[in-house]
Design a protein around this motif. Sequence first.
Motif, PDB file in Angstrom:
ATOM      1  N   ALA A 193      26.263  42.554  47.389  1.00  0.00           N
ATOM      2  CA  ALA A 193      27.408  41.648  47.480  1.00  0.00           C
ATOM      3  C   ALA A 193      27.185  40.674  48.621  1.00  0.00           C
ATOM      4  O   ALA A 193      26.421  40.945  49.555  1.00  0.00           O
ATOM      5  CB  ALA A 193      28.704  42.427  47.685  1.00  0.00           C
TER       6      ALA A 193
ATOM      7  N   ARG B  87      37.808  37.123  46.028  1.00  0.00           N
ATOM      8  CA  ARG B  87      36.693  37.340  45.099  1.00  0.00           C
ATOM      9  C   ARG B  87      36.528  36.152  44.164  1.00  0.00           C
ATOM     10  O   ARG B  87      37.487  35.658  43.582  1.00  0.00           O
ATOM     11  CB  ARG B  87      36.933  38.621  44.297  1.00  0.00           C
ATOM     12  CG  ARG B  87      35.918  38.892  43.192  1.00  0.00           C
ATOM     13  CD  ARG B  87      36.144  40.260  42.567  1.00  0.00           C
ATOM     14  NE  ARG B  87      37.559  40.550  42.358  1.00  0.00           N
ATOM     15  CZ  ARG B  87      38.260  40.119  41.315  1.00  0.00           C
ATOM     16  NH1 ARG B  87      37.688  39.353  40.386  1.00  0.00           N
ATOM     17  NH2 ARG B  87      39.539  40.453  41.201  1.00  0.00           N
TER      18      ARG B  87
ATOM     19  N   ARG C 240      30.600  39.747  42.626  1.00  0.00           N
ATOM     20  CA  ARG C 240      29.867  40.246  43.794  1.00  0.00           C
ATOM     21  C   ARG C 240      29.961  39.291  44.980  1.00  0.00           C
ATOM     22  O   ARG C 240      29.449  39.592  46.061  1.00  0.00           O
ATOM     23  CB  ARG C 240      28.390  40.456  43.426  1.00  0.00           C
ATOM     24  CG  ARG C 240      28.177  41.503  42.326  1.00  0.00           C
ATOM     25  CD  ARG C 240      26.748  41.508  41.822  1.00  0.00           C
ATOM     26  NE  ARG C 240      26.403  40.268  41.126  1.00  0.00           N
ATOM     27  CZ  ARG C 240      25.233  40.019  40.556  1.00  0.00           C
ATOM     28  NH1 ARG C 240      24.269  40.951  40.597  1.00  0.00           N
ATOM     29  NH2 ARG C 240      25.007  38.877  39.950  1.00  0.00           N
TER      30      ARG C 240
ATOM     31  N   GLU D 217      37.349  45.699  48.690  1.00  0.00           N
ATOM     32  CA  GLU D 217      36.887  45.454  47.316  1.00  0.00           C
ATOM     33  C   GLU D 217      35.388  45.664  47.194  1.00  0.00           C
ATOM     34  O   GLU D 217      34.898  46.239  46.221  1.00  0.00           O
ATOM     35  CB  GLU D 217      37.259  44.028  46.886  1.00  0.00           C
ATOM     36  CG  GLU D 217      38.673  43.878  46.395  1.00  0.00           C
ATOM     37  CD  GLU D 217      38.835  42.638  45.521  1.00  0.00           C
ATOM     38  OE1 GLU D 217      37.975  42.385  44.650  1.00  0.00           O
ATOM     39  OE2 GLU D 217      39.826  41.913  45.722  1.00  0.00           O
TER      40      GLU D 217
ATOM     41  N   LEU E 232      33.296  48.327  44.973  1.00  0.00           N
ATOM     42  CA  LEU E 232      32.237  47.879  44.070  1.00  0.00           C
ATOM     43  C   LEU E 232      30.947  48.667  44.308  1.00  0.00           C
ATOM     44  O   LEU E 232      30.293  49.126  43.359  1.00  0.00           O
ATOM     45  CB  LEU E 232      31.982  46.382  44.271  1.00  0.00           C
ATOM     46  CG  LEU E 232      30.838  45.770  43.463  1.00  0.00           C
ATOM     47  CD1 LEU E 232      31.227  45.642  42.007  1.00  0.00           C
ATOM     48  CD2 LEU E 232      30.449  44.405  44.031  1.00  0.00           C
TER      49      LEU E 232
ATOM     50  N   SER F  40      31.216  52.170  42.982  1.00  0.00           N
ATOM     51  CA  SER F  40      31.209  52.270  41.523  1.00  0.00           C
ATOM     52  C   SER F  40      29.814  52.204  40.939  1.00  0.00           C
ATOM     53  O   SER F  40      29.588  52.592  39.777  1.00  0.00           O
ATOM     54  CB  SER F  40      32.067  51.156  40.928  1.00  0.00           C
ATOM     55  OG  SER F  40      31.406  49.893  41.043  1.00  0.00           O
TER      56      SER F  40
ATOM     57  N   HIS G 140      28.279  49.510  40.171  1.00  0.00           N
ATOM     58  CA  HIS G 140      28.127  48.323  39.314  1.00  0.00           C
ATOM     59  C   HIS G 140      27.545  47.158  40.086  1.00  0.00           C
ATOM     60  O   HIS G 140      27.648  47.086  41.285  1.00  0.00           O
ATOM     61  CB  HIS G 140      29.495  47.927  38.725  1.00  0.00           C
ATOM     62  CG  HIS G 140      30.032  48.967  37.763  1.00  0.00           C
ATOM     63  ND1 HIS G 140      31.373  49.117  37.522  1.00  0.00           N
ATOM     64  CD2 HIS G 140      29.401  49.914  37.032  1.00  0.00           C
ATOM     65  CE1 HIS G 140      31.566  50.103  36.661  1.00  0.00           C
ATOM     66  NE2 HIS G 140      30.376  50.593  36.339  1.00  0.00           N
TER      67      HIS G 140
END
Length: 354
Positions: A124, A309, A315, A345, A349, A352, A354
């Motif tokens: 990210a 975001r 990302r 956030e 992420l 998770s 992802h």
Amino acid sequence: MTQQTQVVVIGGGQSGLAAGYHLRRLGVDFVVLDAQSTPGGAWQHTWDSLRLFSPAAYSSLPGRLMPPQPGEAYPGAQHVVDYLADYEKRYELPIQHGVRAHAVHRDGAFLRVETDNGSWRARAVISATGTWSRPFLPTVPGRSVFQGVQLHTVEYRNPQEFAGRRVVVVGGGNSGAQIAADLAYDTELTWATQREPRFLADDIDGRVLFDVATARRRALDEGSSDAGGVASLGDIVAVPPVRQARDAGLLKWSPMFARLTRHGVAWADGTTAEADAVIWCTGFRPVLSHLAPLGLRGPRGHVPTAGTRAVGEPRLHLLGYGDWTGPASATLIGVGRPARDAAREISALLASGH
């Protein structure tokens, strides 16, 4: 050489520091890349007499109150620089100074940040580059023929170099008012604004503005009508130097002129004024060129966001560019909350996968 981390924060000013604080608290591995060679962000490049809109305690980043500046109700820029440098050191934030990021690319499961000192791959990215290095100059007829000096806010330092000269200051916001007040005593000053300057009540400062901006965002999120927020109160915070020049009758405004001439400015009714210098206090635009490879730009040059975001690239988070990246997020006191939200956030992420 390509290095890897979980998060790259681009920009080491107040927004980047706030992001770093919250990422550190969440245990996220990150690096902050800062184009400035020394701590302090854009504050180290402002004019000498600049004053914050709020007392020190209400101009603080998360976790660390700004100490008061002796003898000053509203701290100056150097005091802010010292505070940011101390903040960076206190929290041992992993900042690499003198590293300029020039492009962010998608790279499979990663985002790749290209810099003038190699590249970084990260899960990210937080873009926190601000606006100071992208000054805005309006299109005004005659700007190219004017034979005097033209400066933008970013280039102005102090009134000494203009003493005894004829100076036009353009802009009815806080920068225009503070610089006009700075010049009002020792120059032949013309202060040109698009509309009559609107001073906030003398007892209103950044504390109130932050509360109003936050309340407006909450109301809009809940579907209530827009009451206008900060803009409904006025445009100029009457910090002491501005108040003193105003009350002395030295801040007399003129409507915006129609064009520049070789030796000054001219209004639509034929009135003219000679000038040796024009100082454009006409604002800034977000520094987002490094995000161009992602193809995210929307209306007015902004990247559409949901909170901080980027809508088109989950990302990527944007922090500190204005209300579109969080209420009052371009201020010291206001950036803490959106920085916390962005860090949370991103942490989710990463968790998770992802």
